[in-house]
Design an enzyme around this catalytic site. Structure first.
Site, PDB file in Angstrom:
ATOM      1  N   ASP A  92     -96.568 -23.597  45.941  1.00 27.11           N
ATOM      2  CA  ASP A  92     -96.616 -22.130  45.846  1.00 27.11           C
ATOM      3  C   ASP A  92     -97.940 -21.746  45.197  1.00 27.11           C
ATOM      4  OD1 ASP A  92     -94.014 -22.249  46.778  1.00 27.11           O
ATOM      5  OD2 ASP A  92     -93.223 -20.842  45.285  1.00 27.11           O
ATOM      6  N   LYS A 154     -94.865 -14.885  49.412  1.00 25.08           N
ATOM      7  CA  LYS A 154     -93.986 -14.793  48.248  1.00 25.08           C
ATOM      8  C   LYS A 154     -94.366 -13.559  47.434  1.00 25.08           C
ATOM      9  CE  LYS A 154     -92.888 -17.354  43.979  1.00 25.08           C
ATOM     10  NZ  LYS A 154     -93.100 -18.626  43.258  1.00 25.08           N
ATOM     11  N   LYS A 183     -90.379 -15.322  50.549  1.00 24.23           N
ATOM     12  CA  LYS A 183     -89.727 -15.721  49.302  1.00 24.23           C
ATOM     13  C   LYS A 183     -89.817 -14.572  48.316  1.00 24.23           C
ATOM     14  CE  LYS A 183     -89.920 -19.165  45.558  1.00 24.23           C
ATOM     15  NZ  LYS A 183     -90.481 -20.466  45.134  1.00 24.23           N
TER      16      LYS A 183
END
Length: 223
Positions: A92, A154, A183
């Protein structure tokens, strides 16, 4: 939604800066007990955590460029490679917010694409920190992420002024289309909120309050 299905969609995280080794052990024990499939910890703890969960069906992920995003691309690439060497199986990364705000879009895209390459096929998510962006910037960031070859956009880290919102999830889904990953992360503290995020289009939820959420309680976790 069945509880087992919800657990599959939760990325359980322990990323507070003061986390101790004993807290990390408790976190890993909870991961095993409740059956979480993906967890995220700081790169420093990767070898320790990977050893603790090695006999279980758990993928350990690492944040890159966390939690401000302003590191150079070369630094993010090295951090990604180092994390993978230490056991990370998901990445991430945080977008370069300063470059995005400066409209240096080619730089933003390059930054992402180089980390994607360094990830060597591992699932790569890109954090855009929605609380710090205008609606137009969110749209541009999401499109750049798709073009750069990442797997997910995300919403947030939860460390920089706000977390995921229902409106942001809806907006991002409208930009990236039906098949690209989203996400939602930061500030998801209850079962009802988690379910609504998923209904609105999120594929994964990042939260340090995963145990409370699946237990039907409201998490008091700070991040």
């Amino acid at each position: 939604m069945e509880l087992t299905d919800l657990i599959e969609k939760l990325d359980y995280t322990l990323l507070k800066p003061t986390t101790t080794k004993s807290e990390m052990m408790t976190f890993c024990n909870e991961t095993i007990t409740y059956g979480f499939k993906v967890i995220f910890v700081h790169p420093y703890y990767l070898p320790y955590v990977c050893a603790l969960v090695s006999e279980h069906d758990v993928k350990v992920g690492a944040p890159i460029g966390f939690s401000l995003g302003g590191a150079t691309t070369k630094t993010k690439v090295f951090e990604t490679q180092d994390a993978i060497n230490n056991g990370a199986r998901e990445i991430d990364m945080l977008i370069n917010l300063g470059a995005l705000k400066s409209k240096a879009y080619s730089m933003v895209k390059y930054d992402i694409s180089e980390v994607v390459k360094a990830s060597e096929g591992l699932l790569t998510k890109v954090i855009i920190e929605t609380a710090l962006l205008t609606e137009d910037e969110k749209k541009i960031a999401a499109q750049l992420i798709v073009e750069a070859g990442a797997d997910f956009v995300k919403t947030s880290t939860g460390f920089n002024g706000g977390g995921a919102t229902f409106d942001d999830v809806k907006l991002l889904r409208s930009i990236v289309g039906p098949d690209f990953g989203i996400k939602a992360a930061g500030g998801i503290r209850s079962y009802d909120d988690a379910i609504k995020m998923l209904e609105l289009g999120a594929d994964r939820l990042g939260t340090s309050g995963a145990v409370a959420i699946i237990s039907g309680k409201t998490s008091t976790a700070e991040y």
